[in-house]
Design a protein around this motif. Structure first.
Motif, PDB file in Angstrom:
ATOM      1  N   LEU A   1       0.744  -1.079   0.053  1.00 48.14           N
ATOM      2  CA  LEU A   1       0.076  -0.026  -0.102  1.00 48.14           C
ATOM      3  C   LEU A   1       0.925   1.328   0.114  1.00 48.14           C
ATOM      4  CD1 LEU A   1      -2.842  -1.053   2.429  1.00 48.14           C
ATOM      5  CD2 LEU A   1      -2.998  -0.335   0.071  1.00 48.14           C
ATOM      6  N   ASP A   2       0.455   2.184  -0.705  1.00 48.48           N
ATOM      7  CA  ASP A   2       1.118   3.426  -0.901  1.00 48.48           C
ATOM      8  C   ASP A   2       0.210   4.583  -0.082  1.00 48.48           C
ATOM      9  OD1 ASP A   2       3.378   2.720  -2.407  1.00 48.48           O
ATOM     10  OD2 ASP A   2       2.235   2.776  -4.034  1.00 48.48           O
ATOM     11  N   ILE A   3      -1.153   4.166  -0.115  1.00 44.61           N
ATOM     12  CA  ILE A   3      -2.131   4.972   0.469  1.00 44.61           C
ATOM     13  C   ILE A   3      -3.019   4.402   1.752  1.00 44.61           C
ATOM     14  CG2 ILE A   3      -2.443   6.368  -1.445  1.00 44.61           C
ATOM     15  CD1 ILE A   3      -5.125   4.641  -2.211  1.00 44.61           C
TER      16      ILE A   3
ATOM     17  N   ILE B   1     -11.995   3.132  -1.909  1.00 41.34           N
ATOM     18  CA  ILE B   1     -11.668   1.821  -1.829  1.00 41.34           C
ATOM     19  C   ILE B   1     -11.322   0.972  -3.250  1.00 41.34           C
ATOM     20  CG2 ILE B   1     -12.945  -0.609  -1.669  1.00 41.34           C
ATOM     21  CD1 ILE B   1     -14.955   0.790   0.532  1.00 41.34           C
ATOM     22  N   ASP B   2     -11.708   1.596  -4.276  1.00 44.47           N
ATOM     23  CA  ASP B   2     -11.382   1.298  -5.513  1.00 44.47           C
ATOM     24  C   ASP B   2      -9.916   1.778  -5.730  1.00 44.47           C
ATOM     25  OD1 ASP B   2     -12.349  -0.052  -8.108  1.00 44.47           O
ATOM     26  OD2 ASP B   2     -12.016   2.089  -8.983  1.00 44.47           O
ATOM     27  N   ASP B   3      -9.432   2.825  -5.356  1.00 44.15           N
ATOM     28  CA  ASP B   3      -8.048   3.246  -5.504  1.00 44.15           C
ATOM     29  C   ASP B   3      -7.281   2.472  -4.667  1.00 44.15           C
ATOM     30  OD1 ASP B   3      -8.742   5.162  -7.498  1.00 44.15           O
ATOM     31  OD2 ASP B   3      -8.799   6.754  -6.033  1.00 44.15           O
TER      32      ASP B   3
ATOM     33  N   ILE C   1      -2.963  -4.057  -6.123  1.00 43.06           N
ATOM     34  CA  ILE C   1      -2.595  -5.205  -7.316  1.00 43.06           C
ATOM     35  C   ILE C   1      -1.551  -4.297  -8.215  1.00 43.06           C
ATOM     36  CG2 ILE C   1      -3.762  -5.859  -9.441  1.00 43.06           C
ATOM     37  CD1 ILE C   1      -6.308  -5.860  -7.910  1.00 43.06           C
ATOM     38  N   LYS C   2      -1.560  -3.074  -8.447  1.00 40.12           N
ATOM     39  CA  LYS C   2      -0.612  -2.443  -9.056  1.00 40.12           C
ATOM     40  C   LYS C   2       0.948  -2.921  -8.600  1.00 40.12           C
ATOM     41  CE  LYS C   2       0.240   1.850  -8.717  1.00 40.12           C
ATOM     42  NZ  LYS C   2       1.532   1.808  -8.301  1.00 40.12           N
TER      43      LYS C   2
ATOM     44  N   SER D   1     -14.253  -8.336  -4.081  1.00 41.06           N
ATOM     45  CA  SER D   1     -13.635  -7.142  -5.187  1.00 41.06           C
ATOM     46  C   SER D   1     -12.121  -7.449  -5.727  1.00 41.06           C
ATOM     47  CB  SER D   1     -14.019  -5.715  -4.522  1.00 41.06           C
ATOM     48  OG  SER D   1     -13.253  -5.726  -3.376  1.00 41.06           O
ATOM     49  N   MET D   2     -11.444  -7.945  -4.610  1.00 37.68           N
ATOM     50  CA  MET D   2     -10.108  -8.043  -5.165  1.00 37.68           C
ATOM     51  C   MET D   2      -9.974  -9.404  -5.934  1.00 37.68           C
ATOM     52  SD  MET D   2      -7.891  -5.815  -4.030  1.00 37.68           S
ATOM     53  CE  MET D   2      -6.314  -6.796  -4.083  1.00 37.68           C
ATOM     54  N   LEU D   3     -10.643 -10.466  -5.900  1.00 35.54           N
ATOM     55  CA  LEU D   3     -10.865 -11.668  -6.790  1.00 35.54           C
ATOM     56  C   LEU D   3     -11.214 -11.068  -8.079  1.00 35.54           C
ATOM     57  CD1 LEU D   3     -10.212 -13.119  -4.446  1.00 35.54           C
ATOM     58  CD2 LEU D   3     -12.193 -14.891  -4.882  1.00 35.54           C
TER      59      LEU D   3
END
Length: 212
Positions: free
Chosen positions: A81-83, A154-156, A162-163, A188-190
């Motif tokens: 995580l960066d955020i 949450i999307d970000d 993942i990125k 959502s991650m799947l």
């Protein structure tokens, strides 16, 4: 092909969902890389010093399991995580947690996690309960404008994980890894992983075990 085991977790001990049991999973899988839903600051240099010098384990169960795994194996720990969570997210969560029905459903999920352990957290039943929680939270919150901000955050937040995983995999060689992420993100991650696999030229061998 690089293999990654996706493991849904909780961030503090709940009965059978604890750092010792999670360490057993790591030990059995023997990953060379451990990706974690965490910021770099989550496991600070001070935390590392306390563990290495005095054997003081971290209160976050995923970090504690990683520390125990460190005692028996050489591997690379990668916080992805960066955020952190946004102010809108924290405000919404504080608000909905005051609701009795929300607390009842959350207690049900925690009780099942306590009794059944990580096999439950990685099951379809856990995803269904998390779905119920998200729908209930939206009803309780009842603020479409702020809800949109939370959903965008949450999307970000999930895309950021993942990125960073794919960036690491592109630049580093390994055979086997584990990615530990909170159960609330599982569904959502799947979906995002499946979409990312379709869109990128780097193909990873994702594994989603449900029995531990």
């Amino acid at each position: 092909m690089q293999k990654i085991y996706f493991i849904s977790t909780v961030h503090k001990d709940i009965g059978k969902c604890n750092g010792y049991e999670l360490h057993k999973i790591l030990s059995n899988l023997s990953p060379e890389v451990v990706f974690l839903e965490a910021l770099e600051s989550t496991y600070s240099e001070y935390d590392r010093m306390k563990f290495l010098s005095f054997g003081i384990f971290h209160k976050k169960l995923e970090i504690m399991s990683i520390q125990k795994y460190f005692l028996e194996s050489t591997f690379k720990y990668i916080p992805v995580l960066d955020i952190g969570h946004s102010e809108e997210f924290e405000k919404k969560y504080d608000f909905v947690c005051q609701n009795f029905e929300h607390q009842r459903l959350l207690n049900k999920l925690n009780s099942l996690a306590s009794d059944l352990g990580f096999s439950f957290l990685n099951s379809p039943q856990a995803m269904e309960l998390e779905d119920e929680l998200r729908k209930l939270e939206e009803q309780i919150f009842n603020n479409p404008e702020e809800q949109k901000k939370v959903e965008d955050h949450i999307d970000d937040y999930e895309n950021n994980m993942i990125k960073n995983i794919y960036s690491y995999c592109r630049e580093n060689h390994f055979n086997k890894a584990v990615f530990m992420c909170g159960v609330a993100h599982r569904k959502s991650m799947l979906q995002k992983i499946a979409e990312y696999e379709e869109a990128t030229d780097l193909k990873l061998d994702w594994k989603f075990p449900t029995e531990f």
